[in-house]
Design an enzyme around this catalytic site. Structure first.
Site, PDB file in Angstrom:
ATOM      1  NE  ARG A  35      33.195 -29.427  18.569  1.00 21.06           N
ATOM      2  CZ  ARG A  35      34.394 -30.023  18.432  1.00 21.06           C
ATOM      3  NH1 ARG A  35      35.398 -29.366  17.913  1.00 21.06           N
ATOM      4  NH2 ARG A  35      34.565 -31.274  18.797  1.00 21.06           N
ATOM      5  CB  SER A  99      32.386 -32.126  21.675  1.00 22.01           C
ATOM      6  OG  SER A  99      31.985 -31.792  20.364  1.00 22.01           O
ATOM      7  CB  SER A 100      32.342 -37.022  18.358  1.00 25.56           C
ATOM      8  OG  SER A 100      31.600 -37.677  19.349  1.00 25.56           O
ATOM      9  CG  MET A 101      37.392 -35.476  14.430  1.00 25.27           C
ATOM     10  SD  MET A 101      38.412 -36.847  13.816  1.00 25.27           S
ATOM     11  CE  MET A 101      39.338 -35.982  12.580  1.00 25.27           C
TER      12      MET A 101
END
Ligand SMILES: C[S@@+](CC[C@H](N)C(=O)[O-])C[C@H]1O[C@@H](n2cnc3c(N)ncnc32)[C@H](O)[C@@H]1O
Length: 374
Positions: A35, A99-101
């Site tokens: 990530r 960047s989503s959870m």
């Protein structure tokens, strides 16, 4: 020791322990896809609401990247905010790319129920991290990802390449889908839509799935729909999910109307037994049903306010509710609360959602009740 790999393994483990991650393909993807490659810089919100930049030089960069939290990467659709934040330390703004959870990503990826060979269309490339997870699980030739912002897309594409993935990345309006690579077995909306766009219905293969969030300030939710004969139908998922809306589906009028509701002279002012929390807190079991009565209503807090584009508004302070405009919105919520109790307090996953090219509606299991989208 590879610190990032260690943090990544822990994040994956926590998603498994929370039972949001089950499929070994996704577990492995979360373990392997870095990530941090997709988040060399992001904003963190300070207590005063301003957004401070975090870069790879920050001592907690990796720890922050691998927390189960959304990471905002763009404010106000304007990349200059990042430059300004680097220069001044913190800037105001509304998140427009992120960047989503990871929890929400995992829930949506599991809901996609992919099989080897499935072709996936992702709407909202954002950082590219989710596209990388899809490439890891399905192979890059199966993945198409669209973002409306060419700058966001270019950065995502570069980072996907750096991570060794080359999906088809498209700059364009995701509401139109991407017909050249259709049909898709799975369509994944990672920005919320007010209605399911008709091109998604047309571009999904028969029996294919659409997983998306619906852009509803009250009663938002994830839906998983199966497409057949140009019609998509399926369930509102038990898991809640709230996303930034598709650019065109943002409510531009809302800010002005909500701020006018701070001081507007009410048509009626009275006490109410229904707390704003019961009606509007996403954790409240009534909130989804309240959303059915409050379609297209915008919300703000402190004090709690509601506003609709037709000029109706509510100000809710303590037990006092002030209302104005053509419709008494709080009366509608109270009516809905009585109906919800009479129906046995149904929860969100007891509702289905159907989208056809001409109409879209929610329906409650075991009844003939339906709520069309306006
Ligand atoms: C929550 S982010 C997506 C997160 C992303 N999937 C990831 O893994 O980082 C939402 C994205 O949707 C994009 N977006 C907004 N409106 C759109 C539209 N009409 N078509 C395509 N993308 C859109 C935004 O530019 C933003 O990058």
């Amino acid at each position: 020791m590879d610190v990032a790999a260690d943090l990544r393994a822990r994040l994956a483990e926590s998603l498994v322990a929370a039972r949001v991650l089950r499929d070994p393909r996704w577990v492995e993807a979360f373990r392997q896809v870095p990530r941090h490659v997709f988040l060399p810089g992001f904003f963190v919100q300070r207590p005063d609401g301003a957004w401070a930049p975090v870069t790879a030089e920050h001592p907690d960069h990796l720890a922050l990247v691998y927390r189960d939290e959304v990471r905002v990467t763009q404010l106000d659709n304007d990349d200059r905010a990042w430059q300004q934040a680097l220069a001044t330390g913190a800037v105001p703004g509304v998140p427009t790319s992120s960047s989503s959870m990871p929890t929400i990503m995992a829930i949506m990826l599991e809901a996609l129920a992919v099989a080897p060979g499935d072709r996936v269309l992702e709407i909202g490339t954002g950082t590219g991290y989710n596209a990388a997870l899809l490439c890891h699980a399905l192979g890059e030739e199966r993945v198409t990802s669209i973002d409306v912002d060419p700058g966001v897309l270019a950065r995502a594409e570069a980072r996907l390449t750096a991570a060794g993935h080359h999906p088809t990345c498209v700059a364009g309006d995701g509401a139109l889908g991407y017909p050249s690579r259709a049909p898709y077995d799975r369509v994944l909306g990672t920005c919320a839509v007010s209605r399911v766009p008709v091109p998604w219905l047309e571009q999904t293969a028969p029996g294919g799935l659409i997983v998306t969030t619906l852009n509803r300030p009250v009663g938002a939710g994830l839906v998983r729909l199966t497409v057949r004969d140009g019609r998509a139908t399926g369930r509102v998922l038990v898991e809640d999910g709230r996303f930034m809306p598709l650019r065109a589906h943002r409510q531009a009028w809302a800010e002005e109307a909500l701020s006018a509701a701070l001081t507007a002279e009410p048509t009626t002012s009275r006490t109410t037994l229904l707390s704003s929390r019961t009606a509007l807190d996403p954790a409240s079991p009534f909130e989804f049903f309240a959303g059915l009565a409050l379609a297209e209503v915008a919300v703000a807090g402190d004090p709690v306010r509601l506003a609709h584009a037709d000029g109706s508004w509510v100000r809710h302070r303590g037990a006092v509710v002030d209302q104005g405009g053509p419709r008494a919105l709080w009366d509608l919520v109270e009516d809905a609360y009585r109906q919800w109790r009479a129906l046995g307090r149904p929860r969100r996953h007891q509702f289905t959602f159907t989208a056809t090219p001409t109409s879209q509606h929610f329906a409650l299991d075991g009844t003939t009740l339906t709520w069309p989208l306006p």
